[in-house]
Design a protein around this motif. Structure first.
Motif, short mmCIF file in Angstrom:
data_model
loop_
_atom_site.label_atom_id
_atom_site.label_comp_id
_atom_site.label_asym_id
_atom_site.label_seq_id
_atom_site.Cartn_x
_atom_site.Cartn_y
_atom_site.Cartn_z
N SER A 23 0.82 -1.22 0.00
CA SER A 23 0.00 0.00 0.00
C SER A 23 0.85 1.27 0.00
CB SER A 23 -0.97 -0.02 1.18
OG SER A 23 -0.25 -0.15 2.39
N PHE A 24 2.15 1.11 0.22
CA PHE A 24 3.04 2.27 0.18
C PHE A 24 4.03 2.17 -0.98
CE2 PHE A 24 1.24 2.82 4.32
CZ PHE A 24 1.18 4.20 4.47
N HIS A 25 3.69 1.34 -1.96
CA HIS A 25 4.62 1.10 -3.05
C HIS A 25 5.02 2.38 -3.79
CE1 HIS A 25 6.70 -1.00 -6.19
NE2 HIS A 25 6.03 -0.30 -7.08
N TYR A 26 4.06 3.30 -3.93
CA TYR A 26 4.34 4.53 -4.69
C TYR A 26 4.74 5.70 -3.79
CZ TYR A 26 2.11 1.93 -8.42
OH TYR A 26 1.80 0.98 -9.35
N THR A 27 4.63 5.49 -2.49
CA THR A 27 4.97 6.56 -1.55
C THR A 27 5.84 5.96 -0.45
OG1 THR A 27 2.90 7.71 -2.03
CG2 THR A 27 4.01 8.30 0.01
N ASP A 28 7.12 6.12 -0.62
CA ASP A 28 8.06 5.52 0.32
C ASP A 28 8.16 6.40 1.56
OD1 ASP A 28 10.24 4.55 1.72
OD2 ASP A 28 11.24 3.86 -0.11
N LEU A 29 7.36 6.07 2.57
CA LEU A 29 7.29 6.93 3.74
C LEU A 29 8.60 6.90 4.52
CD1 LEU A 29 5.01 8.71 4.50
CD2 LEU A 29 4.18 6.98 6.08
N ARG A 30 9.21 5.74 4.57
CA ARG A 30 10.45 5.62 5.35
C ARG A 30 11.53 6.55 4.77
NH1 ARG A 30 15.16 2.33 6.66
NH2 ARG A 30 15.00 2.19 8.91
N ALA A 31 11.64 6.56 3.45
CA ALA A 31 12.68 7.38 2.82
C ALA A 31 12.36 8.87 2.90
CB ALA A 31 12.85 6.97 1.36
#
Ligand SMILES: Nc1ncnc2c1ncn2[C@@H]1O[C@H](COP(=O)(O)OP(=O)(O)O)[C@@H](O)[C@H]1O
Ligand SMILES: [Mg+2]
Lengths: 397, 251
Positions: A23-31
């Motif tokens: 679900s975060f494939h397009y939005t890399d929250l960690r980075a």
């Protein structure tokens, strides 16, 4: 593997999702969220008086509840009859979805201000209720809110949740909302996001719809640097009717993600999703639209469309429709298009003396204004929304 | 007013030459008709005059009032007075015709350092012009050309021409798709605009239109060149004999 925690993860006490979480494939929250910053101080009352000056009210008759830099302020605006407000911080949204619920989890760690609103049974509230959050946006500051709204049986109400800021410094804002639309209630919930271009805005709207409920959601993203607006809806009552519409204006350097999850759990419900997106400069846009139709949810009618205008070669837009259908008698359709401005249209307009910038503006405006028209929200609000779109186009194309 | 000198045009990104050494002069006040078989380059010529970027001028020049327009953008050309009534007017979804007209009229006024129209002035002007062309004012509230019939589109083109008051009017097969009544309305519209300060380039297949809009000169365009010029009797000759003998003479 032993991964070094980021400063943000140290503060939060849990790991942030990377691209490997679907679900975060397009939005890399960690980075993108290395550190969280500090809770913004409560601003002086005087200072707050002018903070929203460049953001005029959208509905002239609205009753607005005010938040500044993550703190609630009492302005004694008269509440419409049948509307109860409690200034206590509502409970955190449930976060049993693991990494998928990262945003509610973050919100639960950083929020100190919020309200609970109840619209009484059978009340038809004509005044718009505003939930306005203005941001100073000091560097490395955090400002967050949480709202809980219950629209009781047979009531009618309209809400505008708004983020406002001008700061280009790196800062974080967040919103978590739970909206409970009870039997036969009719709700319009409009999210107007005009955070400064330095803002990381992480937001979640959780909704439950009871029988015969009618909900119209509008998401207008016209600001922010890294934005993720999640909308999660459980359609739990038969004959519930739902429309989610949105306009995402993705500026240069911005990353705007709208992720919706629709769970149809009972038979005979309708849902329509329509997003129109404009990507300028090297902006990145994301739309993830998940529709889950449970086995008992026969006769579900769910339509989803996501259309994007890419204004440059540098920008991009990722659209991911996802259907999980366990009922056999349903109508589900989805379509995603990405186009650029039609050269033939441009030539025709220029051949009439309209300069390139104005012609582009007219074409882009035509493309997104159609969504606003569909809201049928009345002339004043439609003009207010298209006005925000115009201002964004003037500044960004 | 218009002087085209040894014009060579090809489709940008392709080798094929479409206009191959075209010469043509049109004086102020003149109505020049361009006739020619399908595929001879008539629409290409009109697009090149309007500045469409799909076409590349490889040789020659186009002078408008003595100055080359080749380096000008389409909107600059329009502001300086060039108008093209399209053979196939574009449908533009979502842009109401009235908004488009207002943007166009004000853009040109601005480019000419004139005051922009006020809204009442604008509406009054459009209403009057629409009435003359038998255009239902309600149609103008709809998206530009979307769902207009063929004839309505052509009338809308003439409406724009009338409102923008150009100096050089290029009409590309404005008669095609028009019934007799509509042809009369459109021709009357054009004739009303005839003026010693204004030139017309009327592209058509048929003598029929030229009975209504009587030309001062007639030119035959064939394979990217003007192969014969004459007065209005040339159009009659073509109507009776076709292009064959004119083409044979030029060969
Ligand atoms: N954009 C284009 N791409 C490819 N061929 C073209 C293009 N425009 C014109 N042509 C070709 O150029 C020739 C002249 O076309 P056109 O100017 O439309 O002729 P006319 O209007 O006289 O019928 C034709 O052979 C046509 O196929
Ligand atoms: Mg043609």
């Amino acid at each position: 593997m032993n991964i070094q925690k980021t400063a943000a993860e140290e503060t939060l006490g849990f790991m942030l999702p990377t691209r490997r979480v679907e679900s975060f494939h397009y939005t890399d929250l960690r980075a993108n969220l290395k550190s969280l910053g500090e809770q913004a101080a409560r601003p002086e009352d005087d200072a707050t008086r002018t903070m929203g000056d460049s953001f005029p009210r959208l509905a002239s008759d609205a009753c607005v509840l005010h938040f500044y830099d993550g703190h609630g302020f009492e302005r004694n605006e008269t509440l419409p009859e049948g509307v109860m407000v409690s200034r206590d911080l509502p409970d955190a949204l449930s976060a049993d979805g693991g990494a998928d619920d990262t945003i509610p989890q973050i919100n639960s760690k950083i929020t100190t201000a919020g309200v609970s609103i109840a619209v009484a049974k059978g009340k038809e509230v004509t005044q718009t209720i505003g939930l306005a959050h203005a941001h100073t946006g000091a560097a490395e500051s955090i400002a967050s809110t949480r709202f809980s709204i219950t629209a009781a049986e047979g009531s009618t109400s309209r809400f505008i949740e708004r983020q406002m800021g001008r700061s280009d410094a790196n800062h974080m804002t967040s919103s978590a909302v739970s909206l409970n639309v009870q039997q036969g209630a009719k709700v319009e919930y409009f999210i107007v996001q005009q955070a400064g271009v330095g803002a990381t805005h992480l937001a979640r709207l959780n909704v439950t719809l009871a029988q015969d409920a009618d909900l119209s959601i509008f998401v207008l993203n016209a600001g922010g640097k890294l934005v993720r607006q999640e909308v999660k809806i459980a359609v739990n009552g038969e004959n519930a009717n739902l429309a989610i519409r949105g306009v995402n204006l993705v500026g240069d350097n911005a990353h705007i993600d709208v992720t919706t999850v629709l769970e149809h759990n009972v038979p005979h419900t309708n849902a329509e999703e329509l997003f129109r997106n404009v990507v300028a400069g090297d902006g990145h846009g994301v739309f993830q639209g998940q529709i889950k139709v449970a086995q008992p949810a026969q006769k579900t009618d769910a339509q989803m469309a996501c259309n994007t205008l890419l204004l440059t070669d540098e920008g991009d837009f990722s659209a991911k429709p996802e259907l999980e259908i366990f009922a056999d008698d349903v109508i589900c359709a989805h379509g995603a298009t990405v186009t650029d401005i039609d050269d033939e249209h441009m030539f025709y307009m220029q051949a009439r003396g309209i300069d390139q910038k104005t012609a582009r503006g007219l074409l882009i405006k035509a493309f997104v204004d159609e969504v606003v028209e569909e809201l049928e929200a009345g002339e004043e609000l439609e003009e207010a929304f298209t006005g925000i779109i115009d201002d964004w186009l003037d500044a960004n194309i | 007013m218009l002087e085209i000198k040894n014009l060579h045009v090809r489709i940008a990104e392709e080798e094929t030459e479409i206009i191959k050494g075209l010469d043509l002069s049109v004086a102020a006040g003149e109505v020049a008709a361009i006739m020619g078989p399908n595929g001879s380059g008539k629409s290409t010529l009109s697009y090149v005059l309007a500045g469409k970027e799909d076409y590349e001028v490889t040789e020659g020049d186009i002078l408008f009032n003595g100055e080359s327009i080749l380096e000008m953008e389409p909107d600059e050309r329009a502001a300086s007075g060039v108008f093209l009534a399209f053979q196939y007017p574009m449908e533009i979804p979502g842009v109401p015709t009235m908004n488009f007209l207002k943007a166009a009229m004000n853009a040109q006024r601005k480019a000419r350092d004139e005051e922009e129209y006020t809204t009442p002035e604008f509406i009054k002007t459009v209403k009057a012009a629409a009435g003359e062309l038998n255009i239902d004012f309600n149609m103008l509230k709809r998206a530009l050309n979307v769902g207009f019939s063929g004839g309505e589109k052509k009338r809308a083109e003439i409406l724009q021409m009338q409102l923008l008051e150009p100096k050089l009017c290029v009409l590309d097969e404005t008669d095609s798709g028009l019934d007799i009544d509509a042809l009369k309305i459109v021709s009357d519209g054009v004739n009303r605009l005839r003026d010693p300060e204004r030139a017309f380039l009327v592209i058509t297949h048929y003598q029929r239109l030229l009975e209504h809009i009587v030309p001062d000169s007639v030119h035959v365009l064939y394979q990217g060149r003007i192969i014969e010029s004459g007065d209005k009797s040339l159009a009659l000759h073509l109507e009776e004999n076709g292009y064959a003998d004119v083409i044979a003479r030029a060969a």
